[in-house]
Design a protein around this motif. Structure first.
Motif, short mmCIF file in Angstrom:
data_model
loop_
_atom_site.label_atom_id
_atom_site.label_comp_id
_atom_site.label_asym_id
_atom_site.label_seq_id
_atom_site.Cartn_x
_atom_site.Cartn_y
_atom_site.Cartn_z
N PHE A 57 65.28 -10.23 61.50
CA PHE A 57 66.40 -10.34 60.56
C PHE A 57 66.27 -9.31 59.44
CE2 PHE A 57 68.41 -14.79 61.20
CZ PHE A 57 68.47 -14.55 62.57
N THR A 58 65.04 -9.01 59.02
CA THR A 58 64.84 -8.00 57.98
C THR A 58 65.28 -6.62 58.48
OG1 THR A 58 63.00 -9.22 56.99
CG2 THR A 58 63.12 -6.87 56.51
N HIS A 63 70.66 -2.31 56.32
CA HIS A 63 71.77 -1.49 55.83
C HIS A 63 72.78 -2.29 55.00
CE1 HIS A 63 70.24 1.79 58.23
NE2 HIS A 63 70.25 1.02 59.30
N ILE A 64 72.47 -3.57 54.78
CA ILE A 64 73.35 -4.41 53.95
C ILE A 64 72.94 -4.26 52.49
CG2 ILE A 64 74.12 -6.76 53.46
CD1 ILE A 64 73.60 -7.46 56.36
N PRO A 178 72.79 -6.14 40.34
CA PRO A 178 73.40 -4.85 40.66
C PRO A 178 73.46 -4.63 42.17
CG PRO A 178 71.11 -4.53 40.09
CD PRO A 178 71.38 -6.00 39.91
N ALA A 179 74.50 -3.91 42.60
CA ALA A 179 74.59 -3.50 44.00
C ALA A 179 73.51 -2.45 44.26
CB ALA A 179 75.97 -2.94 44.30
N MET A 180 72.92 -2.49 45.45
CA MET A 180 71.84 -1.56 45.74
C MET A 180 71.62 -1.51 47.24
SD MET A 180 68.12 -1.57 43.97
CE MET A 180 68.90 -1.53 42.36
N LYS A 181 71.55 -0.30 47.79
CA LYS A 181 71.25 -0.13 49.21
C LYS A 181 69.90 0.57 49.36
CE LYS A 181 75.80 -0.20 51.34
NZ LYS A 181 76.71 0.44 52.32
N LEU A 182 69.27 0.31 50.51
CA LEU A 182 67.99 0.95 50.79
C LEU A 182 68.21 2.40 51.21
CD1 LEU A 182 66.11 -1.76 52.88
CD2 LEU A 182 65.76 -1.18 50.49
#
Length: 378
Positions: A57-58, A63-64, A178-182
């Motif tokens: 699941f990780t 990408h979420i 805050p919004a944040m993507k990897l």
């Protein structure tokens, strides 16, 4: 700072949810007319699901957006707790627990790295300690509070309370996180493959967590049967255990730059605390001292191990955390399973002797991880 507080609250709700049957064990067993071991299986089953789902699941959710994922996973836990008020049978409760467990591994895998990115001005270990303070809060307030509510309003109310707290987390998270993507990484990096020191640390995590939960899952029966303390003291004993966890968290924050030494010292504390409880039939007051040592040790251990794992894979924090969460929950499930079997067939004393044996093996395994890390650095 308020974003870190939201992560702390989410950790509090999530971790208390996993441990709720421990604090509500007598009420669930009495109301559903089942054994203590079957209630312990609610902890074991939850952990097994986390073991199976944490890593896949990780990887699937990399990408979420981290804010979206945090809110979604918190929502799953919140819904499960809220619906428990309508559960009037063992299997209905087990099904709801399974639903909550599905996202638990991914939740904990994202937490440390999200905290570090939210507070880049802090040392990573300190930001992690802030978020993971929710674990100590779960032990300090969550489990004793659930036990108190369970004694007076029933075990379903204990679950419902954390449904409400989960709802509060969702509202605050929507407002403050805050919004944040990897940053995209290669497949090899994302799985942290061939990192033998990391795998050894995961093995150590498995052993030391098994040692802890072998006894802690059944802490209330152990206190009753060995220390012969009245049931009315249960909430206060759990509160002492949890309050000591604050000390463990503070120590972890201060010693965050020496995570391996912190983890070894904390693991030693868990072994010592189980040895102390073996003498509590002769001197029941030792049980109160035991709660202080054990509570301090487990809170420091959780942060020490998490920080150590991230240090071993600094560029793959979420992949390393997913492996840590998997082995941690394998230890929870394995410890609850072995402790339940020992309690059912050989009695309370045997539970602690087995916990001691596993704990000593865990202390020895630290040397394997340090040897491999030294060789890798060389």
């Amino acid at each position: 700072m308020r974003a870190l507080l939201v992560l702390m609250l989410g950790a509090f709700v999530s971790q208390t949810t996993e441990y709720l049957p421990i604090g509500l064990l007598p009420q669930i067993a009495g109301d559903l007319q089942i054994s203590h071991t079957r209630v312990g299986a609610l902890v074991t089953g939850y952990a097994w699901i986390v073991v199976l789902t944490a890593i896949p699941f990780t990887l699937l959710t990399r990408h979420i957006d981290r804010r979206t994922l945090f809110l979604t996973l918190t929502g799953v836990i919140t819904l499960s707790n809220g619906l428990a008020i309508f559960a009037h049978g063992y299997w209905t409760l087990a099904l709801l627990r399974s639903f909550a467990a599905l996202g638990h591994g991914a939740f904990w895998a994202l937490l440390a790295s999200y905290a570090v990115k939210i507070a880049p001005q802090m040392p990573p270990a300190r930001a992690t300690a802030w978020a993971f303070a929710g674990i100590s809060a779960a032990i300090v307030g969550g489990i004793p509070l659930a036990a108190y509510v369970g004694q007076h309003l029933g075990w379903q109310a204990g679950f419902a309370l954390f449904g409400l707290l989960g709802s509060l987390t969702l509202v605050l998270g929507y407002l403050w996180l805050p919004a944040m993507k990897l940053v995209p990484q290669s497949e090899a990096a994302s799985t942290a493959r061939r990192n033998w020191p990391l795998y050894a640390a995961a093995f150590t995590t498995l052993l030391v967590v098994s040692s802890h939960f072998n006894g802690y899952t059944y802490i209330l029966p152990l206190l009753s049967e060995l220390a012969r303390l009245p049931v009315s003291d249960n909430s206060l004993l759990l509160l002492v255990f949890g309050a000591s966890g604050i000390l463990g968290t503070l120590l972890a924050g201060l010693l965050g730059q020496r995570s391996l030494q912190l983890a070894i010292a904390a693991a030693t504390g868990i072994v010592v605390s189980q040895a102390i409880m073996l003498f509590s039939p002769e001197l029941p007051m030792l049980a109160w001292l035991d709660m202080v040592i054990w509570g301090t040790a487990i809170s420091a251990l959780i942060i020490g191990l998490q920080s150590w794992v991230i240090e071993l894979a600094p560029h793959n924090a979420e992949a390393a955390s997913a492996l840590y969460v998997t082995t941690f929950n394998l230890g929870i499930g394995g410890g609850a399973l072995t402790g339940g079997a020992m309690l059912a067939h050989f009695g309370a004393g045997a539970v602690l002797w087995l916990g001691l044996a596993i704990g000593v093996a865990a202390l020895a395994s630290f040397f394997l991880a340090t040897k491999l890390a030294a060789r890798a650095n060389a």
